[in-house]
Structure formats: C-alpha cells, structure tokens
Design an enzyme around this catalytic site. Structure first.
Site, PDB file in Angstrom:
ATOM      1  N   SER A 137      20.151 -17.769   4.957  1.00 23.92           N
ATOM      2  CA  SER A 137      20.880 -18.763   5.743  1.00 23.92           C
ATOM      3  C   SER A 137      22.214 -18.995   5.047  1.00 23.92           C
ATOM      4  O   SER A 137      22.324 -18.726   3.842  1.00 23.92           O
ATOM      5  CB  SER A 137      20.075 -20.075   5.763  1.00 23.92           C
ATOM      6  N   TYR A 150      15.374 -26.989   2.034  1.00 19.55           N
ATOM      7  CA  TYR A 150      15.424 -25.746   2.830  1.00 19.55           C
ATOM      8  C   TYR A 150      16.495 -24.835   2.235  1.00 19.55           C
ATOM      9  O   TYR A 150      16.279 -23.633   2.050  1.00 19.55           O
ATOM     10  CB  TYR A 150      15.726 -26.087   4.292  1.00 19.55           C
ATOM     11  N   LYS A 154      16.188 -21.061   0.690  1.00 15.03           N
ATOM     12  CA  LYS A 154      16.954 -19.919   1.189  1.00 15.03           C
ATOM     13  C   LYS A 154      17.847 -19.315   0.095  1.00 15.03           C
ATOM     14  O   LYS A 154      18.190 -18.136   0.149  1.00 15.03           O
ATOM     15  CB  LYS A 154      17.771 -20.335   2.416  1.00 15.03           C
TER      16      LYS A 154
HETATM   17  N1  LIG Z   1      17.951 -21.359  13.868  1.00 12.29           N
HETATM   18  C1  LIG Z   1      18.873 -21.457  12.905  1.00 12.29           C
HETATM   19  O1  LIG Z   1      19.857 -22.204  13.054  1.00 12.29           O
HETATM   20  C2  LIG Z   1      18.752 -20.663  11.644  1.00 12.29           C
HETATM   21  C3  LIG Z   1      19.849 -20.639  10.767  1.00 12.29           C
HETATM   22  C4  LIG Z   1      19.745 -19.923   9.585  1.00 12.29           C
HETATM   23  C5  LIG Z   1      18.602 -19.210   9.297  1.00 12.29           C
HETATM   24  N2  LIG Z   1      17.536 -19.243  10.163  1.00 12.29           N
HETATM   25  C6  LIG Z   1      16.332 -18.503   9.794  1.00 12.29           C
HETATM   26  O2  LIG Z   1      16.018 -17.586  10.823  1.00 12.29           O
HETATM   27  C7  LIG Z   1      14.608 -17.318  10.792  1.00 12.29           C
HETATM   28  C8  LIG Z   1      14.022 -17.495  12.191  1.00 12.29           C
HETATM   29  O3  LIG Z   1      14.161 -18.873  12.534  1.00 12.29           O
HETATM   30  P1  LIG Z   1      14.304 -19.384  14.045  1.00 12.29           P
HETATM   31  O4  LIG Z   1      15.590 -20.072  14.146  1.00 12.29           O
HETATM   32  O5  LIG Z   1      13.957 -18.293  14.989  1.00 12.29           O
HETATM   33  O6  LIG Z   1      13.182 -20.519  14.021  1.00 12.29           O
HETATM   34  P2  LIG Z   1      11.905 -20.820  14.941  1.00 12.29           P
HETATM   35  O7  LIG Z   1      12.242 -20.652  16.353  1.00 12.29           O
HETATM   36  O8  LIG Z   1      11.413 -22.134  14.440  1.00 12.29           O
HETATM   37  O9  LIG Z   1      10.896 -19.656  14.539  1.00 12.29           O
HETATM   38  C9  LIG Z   1      10.295 -19.613  13.272  1.00 12.29           C
HETATM   39  C10 LIG Z   1       9.265 -18.499  13.295  1.00 12.29           C
HETATM   40  O10 LIG Z   1       8.655 -18.441  11.996  1.00 12.29           O
HETATM   41  C11 LIG Z   1       7.240 -18.443  12.199  1.00 12.29           C
HETATM   42  N3  LIG Z   1       6.500 -18.940  11.056  1.00 12.29           N
HETATM   43  C12 LIG Z   1       6.537 -20.151  10.475  1.00 12.29           C
HETATM   44  N4  LIG Z   1       5.655 -20.211   9.452  1.00 12.29           N
HETATM   45  C13 LIG Z   1       5.054 -18.984   9.391  1.00 12.29           C
HETATM   46  C14 LIG Z   1       4.071 -18.409   8.558  1.00 12.29           C
HETATM   47  N5  LIG Z   1       3.486 -19.097   7.558  1.00 12.29           N
HETATM   48  N6  LIG Z   1       3.705 -17.101   8.778  1.00 12.29           N
HETATM   49  C15 LIG Z   1       4.272 -16.389   9.779  1.00 12.29           C
HETATM   50  N7  LIG Z   1       5.183 -16.896  10.627  1.00 12.29           N
HETATM   51  C16 LIG Z   1       5.578 -18.176  10.415  1.00 12.29           C
HETATM   52  C17 LIG Z   1       7.039 -19.324  13.420  1.00 12.29           C
HETATM   53  O11 LIG Z   1       5.735 -19.116  13.938  1.00 12.29           O
HETATM   54  P3  LIG Z   1       4.880 -20.302  14.669  1.00 12.29           P
HETATM   55  O12 LIG Z   1       5.308 -20.277  16.113  1.00 12.29           O
HETATM   56  O13 LIG Z   1       3.477 -19.910  14.423  1.00 12.29           O
HETATM   57  O14 LIG Z   1       5.260 -21.590  13.979  1.00 12.29           O
HETATM   58  C18 LIG Z   1       8.148 -18.775  14.305  1.00 12.29           C
HETATM   59  O15 LIG Z   1       7.766 -17.563  14.893  1.00 12.29           O
HETATM   60  C19 LIG Z   1      14.020 -18.287   9.758  1.00 12.29           C
HETATM   61  O16 LIG Z   1      13.847 -17.621   8.528  1.00 12.29           O
HETATM   62  C20 LIG Z   1      15.094 -19.344   9.644  1.00 12.29           C
HETATM   63  O17 LIG Z   1      15.037 -20.031   8.411  1.00 12.29           O
HETATM   64  C21 LIG Z   1      17.594 -19.947  11.329  1.00 12.29           C
END
Ligand SMILES: NC(=O)c1ccc[n+]([C@@H]2O[C@H](COP(=O)([O-])OP(=O)(O)OC[C@H]3O[C@@H](n4cnc5c(N)ncnc54)[C@H](OP(=O)(O)O)[C@@H]3O)[C@@H](O)[C@H]2O)c1
Length: 251
Positions: A137, A150, A154
């Site tokens: 991130s 968080y 990261k």
């Molecule tokens: N959205 C943003 O603004 C943003 C910015 C920077 C980085 N990121 C990073 O991008 C990545 C994807 O995030 P997103 O935005 O797509 O968030 P999201 O929609 O909340 O999706 C998170 C995913 O991670 C899964 N997960 C959580 N705990 C888990 C575990 N113990 N084992 C396996 N899967 C697990 C969730 O599954 P469940 O449905 O089972 O909970 C979901 O599929 C993350 O690493 C996040 O930190 C996101």
C-alpha cells in the site's frame, strides 16, 4: 525479469471480491490458461466459476493457516504467477482499545503473505521462474495516521517484498511490490477520497508484471509516490506530510 501472462497458470489469494477478483478477471483478459481463485469461503467464488468455467478452480484458502497454504501449494504445483492479495484494514487506534485488530492486520497482511511466499516461491521456481506479486500500500511506504497499524503491517509487506526479491533474483524469480492508494472496494468504503476502480488497478499490476517492473503505483494518487520513492524514503515522508497538510488546509 518479466513474465508474460498469456498461457500462464496463476493463483490469487482473497479473490472473491475487490482487487483480487479484478486480478482474476484481468488475468483471463490477457490469456492466462488457468487461475486458482482462492478465498476463505469458496461459495463466494461462484460468480467467477460461472463466468470462466473450468479455466478457474475455486479453492478454500485462509492465508493465516500455514498448513492449509502448504496443502494448497502441493495441490497447485503448476502455478507460475502468485498474487498475495488477501488483506485486512481494521481501523485500529494506536493508543486506545484492544490490540487484537492490529495483531490481526499483521496476521493476515504480513504473516499471511509470508506463509504464501514460503509455500509458493519453490513452486514458481520449480516451474521455471515466474512472478510473485505482493500487494502492499502507499501506507507501506509512509505511515498514514488514520490507519497506523495497517500502515505498519504494509511496511512489513514492503520489506518482505524487498527481501524475497534480493534472495531469489539469481534463481529467476520476478518479485513485484504493489503500492495502491485508495481503490473502490469494500475495504475503502469509508474513505472519503477519490478512488480508482479495481479493474484499472488490476490492469496496471499486470502491465507491470509483463513489463518487468519491480514496483507498481497503480492509481492516480499512488503515482505521486513513484518519484519521491525513487528519490528516497525521507523525501517521501516529507512529500506525504506536505500533501496531507495541503489536503487538511483545503478541507
Ligand atoms: N482498497 C484500497 O484502497 C487498498 C489500498 C491499498 C492496498 N490495498 C490492498 O489490496 C488488497 C485487496 O484489498 P481490497 O481493497 O480488494 O479489499 P477487500 O475488498 O476488503 O478484499 C479483501 C480480500 O482479502 C480477503 N481476506 C481477508 N482475510 C483473509 C484471510 N485470512 N485469508 C484469505 N483471504 C482473506 C477477503 O476475504 P473475505 O471475503 O473472506 O473477508 C477479501 O477477499 C489488500 O491487501 C489491501 O490491503 C487496498
């Protein structure tokens, strides 16, 4: 090192929603031959299975369970591209309340990514080298005080990414660190920022894998981090604080 997606076999963690699901879709758009779509609850993968049929294999995977990660790595030992996408952001407060939510951020974001790397780097290398993609991130490059722990987790993912890259470069492993800003997913639902679409972020990530980049800044906000990142960590810290002060003054 670059990895062409066409014809490759890939695995994505947390692929039931958000960026993970968009990455599965983008992999197929670029001609991946098969994707292991993994999630804690395989029922949530049904839409991907309906769309892509037997080119997608839905597998249960909780990245915090190293035994399960190992079993899945044995079962998917033809994987060439592995995306460490699963993550949580719990909005934990640094000074008040229970530390459980902060520990869980490390459990999933850092230890989960390490579990996957330990089990899958040998798999990727045994298939002739390929790519490991770790999603960190912009908060992994400089701490964002609205989600401090968080950001800590990261930063650990960023350091892990650098470490794996240095350790495995000579063996032909491409290691890509991804540093998104706000992306329009469930995780960022409460953030009042302009957000990039998961599809555009997934496209930028795969562009970087195919171009041989080591870092990806996949959205407009993140792109502002690329130059200060190259310039040095302190420059980046100052640039970010100035950006946040500017935003606060405008609000
Ligand atoms: N959205 C943003 O603004 C943003 C910015 C920077 C980085 N990121 C990073 O991008 C990545 C994807 O995030 P997103 O935005 O797509 O968030 P999201 O929609 O909340 O999706 C998170 C995913 O991670 C899964 N997960 C959580 N705990 C888990 C575990 N113990 N084992 C396996 N899967 C697990 C969730 O599954 P469940 O449905 O089972 O909970 C979901 O599929 C993350 O690493 C996040 O930190 C996101």
């Amino acid at each position: 090192m670059k990895t062409t997606i066409e014809g490759k076999i890939a695995l994505v963690t947390g692929s039931n929603r958000g960026i993970g699901r968009a990455i599965v879709e983008a992999l197929f758009e670029r001609g991946a031959s098969k994707v292991y779509a993994t999630a804690r609850d395989t029922a949530a993968l049904a839409p991907l299975v309906e769309t892509y049929g037997n080119r997608v294999e839905a597998l249960a995977l909780d990245v915090t369970d190293p035994d399960q990660v190992n079993r899945i790595a044995e079962q998917t030992n033809d994987a060439q591209v592995v995306v460490n996408n699963a993550g949580v952001a719990n909005g934990a407060n640094l000074f008040e309340g229970d530390l459980g939510p902060s520990r869980q951020e490390f459990e999933v974001n850092y230890w989960g990514s390490l579990n996957v790397a330990r089990s899958f780097v040998p798999v990727i290398l045994s298939n002739g080298g390929g790519a490991l993609v770790n999603i960190s991130s912009v908060g992994g490059l400089v701490n964002f005080p609205m989600f401090p722990t968080y950001s800590d987790s990261k930063a650990a993912v960023h350091s892990l990414t650098q470490g794996i890259r240095q350790l495995k470069k000579a063996e032909g492993l491409q290691v890509v660190g991804v540093y998104p800003g706000p992306v329009d997913t469930d995780m960022a639902a409460d953030f009042d920022f302009e957000k990039a679409s998961p599809a555009s972020v997934a496209g930028e990530i795969l562009d970087a894998v195919e171009a041989g980049a080591e870092e990806v800044f996949p959205d407009p906000m993140a792109k502002g981090f690329a130059e200060p990142y190259e310039a040095g960590a302190k420059t980046l810290e100052r640039a970010t604080i100035a950006m946040m002060e500017g935003a606060a003054a405008e609000a």
